[in-house]
Scaffold this motif. Structure first.
Motif, PDB file in Angstrom:
ATOM      1  N   ALA A 254      -7.328  -3.341  -1.084  1.00  0.00           N
ATOM      2  CA  ALA A 254      -6.955  -3.133   0.320  1.00  0.00           C
ATOM      3  C   ALA A 254      -5.445  -3.006   0.460  1.00  0.00           C
ATOM      4  CB  ALA A 254      -7.475  -4.286   1.174  1.00  0.00           C
ATOM      5  N   GLU A 255      -4.713  -3.856  -0.237  1.00  0.00           N
ATOM      6  CA  GLU A 255      -3.250  -3.811  -0.179  1.00  0.00           C
ATOM      7  C   GLU A 255      -2.714  -2.526  -0.806  1.00  0.00           C
ATOM      8  OE1 GLU A 255       0.646  -6.462  -1.568  1.00  0.00           O
ATOM      9  OE2 GLU A 255      -1.393  -7.155  -2.021  1.00  0.00           O
ATOM     10  N   LYS A 256      -3.329  -2.097  -1.923  1.00  0.00           N
ATOM     11  CA  LYS A 256      -2.866  -0.895  -2.615  1.00  0.00           C
ATOM     12  C   LYS A 256      -3.036   0.369  -1.778  1.00  0.00           C
ATOM     13  CE  LYS A 256      -3.107  -2.016  -7.529  1.00  0.00           C
ATOM     14  NZ  LYS A 256      -1.744  -1.500  -7.818  1.00  0.00           N
ATOM     15  N   VAL A 257      -4.017   0.385  -0.879  1.00  0.00           N
ATOM     16  CA  VAL A 257      -4.245   1.580  -0.061  1.00  0.00           C
ATOM     17  C   VAL A 257      -3.751   1.394   1.371  1.00  0.00           C
ATOM     18  CG1 VAL A 257      -6.148   2.432  -1.467  1.00  0.00           C
ATOM     19  CG2 VAL A 257      -6.643   0.897   0.440  1.00  0.00           C
ATOM     20  N   GLY A 258      -2.867   0.418   1.556  1.00  0.00           N
ATOM     21  CA  GLY A 258      -2.135   0.332   2.810  1.00  0.00           C
ATOM     22  C   GLY A 258      -2.768  -0.445   3.932  1.00  0.00           C
ATOM     23  N   PHE A 259      -3.708  -1.345   3.621  1.00  0.00           N
ATOM     24  CA  PHE A 259      -4.307  -2.182   4.660  1.00  0.00           C
ATOM     25  C   PHE A 259      -3.696  -3.579   4.588  1.00  0.00           C
ATOM     26  CE2 PHE A 259      -7.320   1.214   4.349  1.00  0.00           C
ATOM     27  CZ  PHE A 259      -7.798   1.372   5.649  1.00  0.00           C
ATOM     28  N   SER A 260      -3.415  -4.156   5.756  1.00  0.00           N
ATOM     29  CA  SER A 260      -2.777  -5.466   5.793  1.00  0.00           C
ATOM     30  C   SER A 260      -3.748  -6.603   5.547  1.00  0.00           C
ATOM     31  CB  SER A 260      -2.081  -5.672   7.148  1.00  0.00           C
ATOM     32  OG  SER A 260      -3.025  -5.559   8.207  1.00  0.00           O
ATOM     33  N   SER A 261      -5.046  -6.323   5.621  1.00  0.00           N
ATOM     34  CA  SER A 261      -6.038  -7.375   5.394  1.00  0.00           C
ATOM     35  C   SER A 261      -7.301  -6.798   4.773  1.00  0.00           C
ATOM     36  CB  SER A 261      -6.408  -8.071   6.711  1.00  0.00           C
ATOM     37  OG  SER A 261      -7.129  -7.188   7.557  1.00  0.00           O
ATOM     38  N   PHE A 265      -9.719  -3.310   5.852  1.00  0.00           N
ATOM     39  CA  PHE A 265     -10.224  -2.344   4.873  1.00  0.00           C
ATOM     40  C   PHE A 265     -11.746  -2.246   4.955  1.00  0.00           C
ATOM     41  CE2 PHE A 265     -11.575  -1.672   0.321  1.00  0.00           C
ATOM     42  CZ  PHE A 265     -11.266  -0.322   0.276  1.00  0.00           C
ATOM     43  N   THR A 266     -12.415  -3.398   5.021  1.00  0.00           N
ATOM     44  CA  THR A 266     -13.882  -3.422   5.081  1.00  0.00           C
ATOM     45  C   THR A 266     -14.398  -2.735   6.335  1.00  0.00           C
ATOM     46  OG1 THR A 266     -13.942  -5.495   3.828  1.00  0.00           O
ATOM     47  CG2 THR A 266     -15.910  -4.924   5.104  1.00  0.00           C
ATOM     48  N   VAL A 267     -13.771  -3.026   7.478  1.00  0.00           N
ATOM     49  CA  VAL A 267     -14.194  -2.409   8.741  1.00  0.00           C
ATOM     50  C   VAL A 267     -14.029  -0.892   8.679  1.00  0.00           C
ATOM     51  CG1 VAL A 267     -13.619  -2.183  11.197  1.00  0.00           C
ATOM     52  CG2 VAL A 267     -13.770  -4.452  10.152  1.00  0.00           C
ATOM     53  N   ALA A 268     -12.909  -0.430   8.121  1.00  0.00           N
ATOM     54  CA  ALA A 268     -12.659   1.014   8.024  1.00  0.00           C
ATOM     55  C   ALA A 268     -13.671   1.695   7.108  1.00  0.00           C
ATOM     56  CB  ALA A 268     -11.231   1.262   7.528  1.00  0.00           C
ATOM     57  N   THR A 277     -20.475  -0.881   2.504  1.00  0.00           N
ATOM     58  CA  THR A 277     -19.424  -1.879   2.361  1.00  0.00           C
ATOM     59  C   THR A 277     -18.685  -1.705   1.026  1.00  0.00           C
ATOM     60  OG1 THR A 277     -20.881  -3.467   1.263  1.00  0.00           O
ATOM     61  CG2 THR A 277     -20.809  -3.520   3.684  1.00  0.00           C
ATOM     62  N   PRO A 278     -17.495  -2.278   0.915  1.00  0.00           N
ATOM     63  CA  PRO A 278     -16.796  -2.240  -0.375  1.00  0.00           C
ATOM     64  C   PRO A 278     -17.630  -2.826  -1.507  1.00  0.00           C
ATOM     65  CG  PRO A 278     -15.265  -2.884   1.355  1.00  0.00           C
ATOM     66  CD  PRO A 278     -16.636  -2.842   1.978  1.00  0.00           C
ATOM     67  N   LYS A 279     -18.369  -3.888  -1.236  1.00  0.00           N
ATOM     68  CA  LYS A 279     -19.203  -4.493  -2.278  1.00  0.00           C
ATOM     69  C   LYS A 279     -20.263  -3.516  -2.773  1.00  0.00           C
ATOM     70  CE  LYS A 279     -18.614  -9.352  -0.978  1.00  0.00           C
ATOM     71  NZ  LYS A 279     -19.290 -10.586  -0.507  1.00  0.00           N
ATOM     72  N   LYS A 280     -20.803  -2.723  -1.862  1.00  0.00           N
ATOM     73  CA  LYS A 280     -21.826  -1.747  -2.250  1.00  0.00           C
ATOM     74  C   LYS A 280     -21.225  -0.693  -3.176  1.00  0.00           C
ATOM     75  CE  LYS A 280     -25.230   1.492  -0.383  1.00  0.00           C
ATOM     76  NZ  LYS A 280     -25.841   2.050   0.861  1.00  0.00           N
TER      77      LYS A 280
END
Length: 287
Positions: A254-261, A265-268, A277-280
């Motif tokens: 998430a941090e590497k692609v510019g999200f602060s949390s 990232f998950t919501v986007a 989801t990211p886990k999927k």
């Protein structure tokens, strides 16, 4: 100016470019460009069937393409588009040739592109210029310029739109003109090089020496998507690729692609990927 043979000679047999995922009409999601020499080509009498469009463009010589029950002889300067899921093979009657080939996948309405498949087309000088630009960008990507991939996809999308106008003259007003290409490609190249963070319109204006209104208008008019949404999708694509191919934690990605949390990232991801989801995505990369 380098000859087309010289320009194409360094292209590999196969290597992919991940294209633009915020898909305006006829911009590839997946693109391969590769070069074939007649004397060294070793796949004679094999039948192929791909999930992509296949472009065959003759730089020199002649070549026979068998598509379903029909045969087409391509001569120098001619090209043909083979639709997805169409059985095809290449005849061995001519061995002295050089051809540029492309495999590409696009989303959205592609009926008009199908309309010009399975017929010999002669590229105009303008279309050949666009194809040269796509090859040049692809070569820069192979040489380590990460923005070259995005440039190649964009130029190739322009070529497809130019070809599309053959089947749909009413789309003339939607063509991307040569004079506008530098700004459009400078925008996509800069965004590709900075896909780890959000780039503001003010930054683009400053770095590209163009007004914010010109940048916003050109991009939205030609790409049919806002710069902000285009960036978001590119950053998510990069994040999803990291989920599938690395052991980095979701928070690190998430941090590497510019999200602060992680939550942002998950919501986007869930919003843009129909609930996935990211886990999927991480699980699918390990299967």
């Amino acid at each position: 100016m380098r000859s087309l043979s010289e320009l194409c000679a360094g292209l590999p047999k196969e290597r992919g470019v991940n294209g633009v995922s915020a898909v305006p009409p006829l911009i590839p999601e997946r693109l391969y460009l590769y070069f074939r020499y007649g004397e060294s080509y070793d796949k004679w009498n094999r039948v192929f069937c791909h999930d992509a469009f296949i472009m065959v463009w003759m730089i020199s010589g002649q070549r026979v393409v068998n598509i379903e029950d029909c045969s087409y002889t391509l001569k120098q300067g001619e090209m043909i588009l083979i639709p997805p899921y169409t059985k095809h093979s290449f005849g061995d009657g001519y061995r002295d040739f050089e051809s540029l080939m492309a495999s590409f996948v696009i989303s959205g309405t592609i009926r008009r592109l199908h309309n010009i498949c399975l017929q010999n087309l002669k590229l105009t000088r303008r279309e050949e210029k666009t194809l040269r630009a796509a090859i040049g960008s692809f070569r820069r990507w192979l040489d380590g310029n990460s923005a070259g991939a995005e440039e190649a996809v964009c130029y190739f999308g322009v070529l497809l739109r130019q070809l599309q106008s053959i089947a749909a003259p009413e789309l003339e007003t939607r063509k991307i003109y040569d004079g506008e290409l530098p700004l459009l490609n400078r925008i996509t190249a800069y965004l590709a090089a900075n896909r780890h963070r959000h780039v503001t319109l003010a930054e683009l204006s400053r770095e590209l020496h163009a007004s914010g209104s010109s940048i916003r208008h050109t991009f939205h008019k030609k790409m049919n998507v806002s710069i902000g949404h285009y960036q978001l999708v590119q950053r998510l694509r990069h994040g999803i690729n990291l989920l599938k191919t690395t052991e980095l934690s979701i928070a690190e990605i998430a941090e590497k692609v510019g999200f602060s949390s992680t939550n942002g990232f998950t919501v986007a991801v869930k919003r843009e990927c129909k609930g996935a989801t990211p886990k999927k995505f991480r699980k699918s990369g390990r299967n």
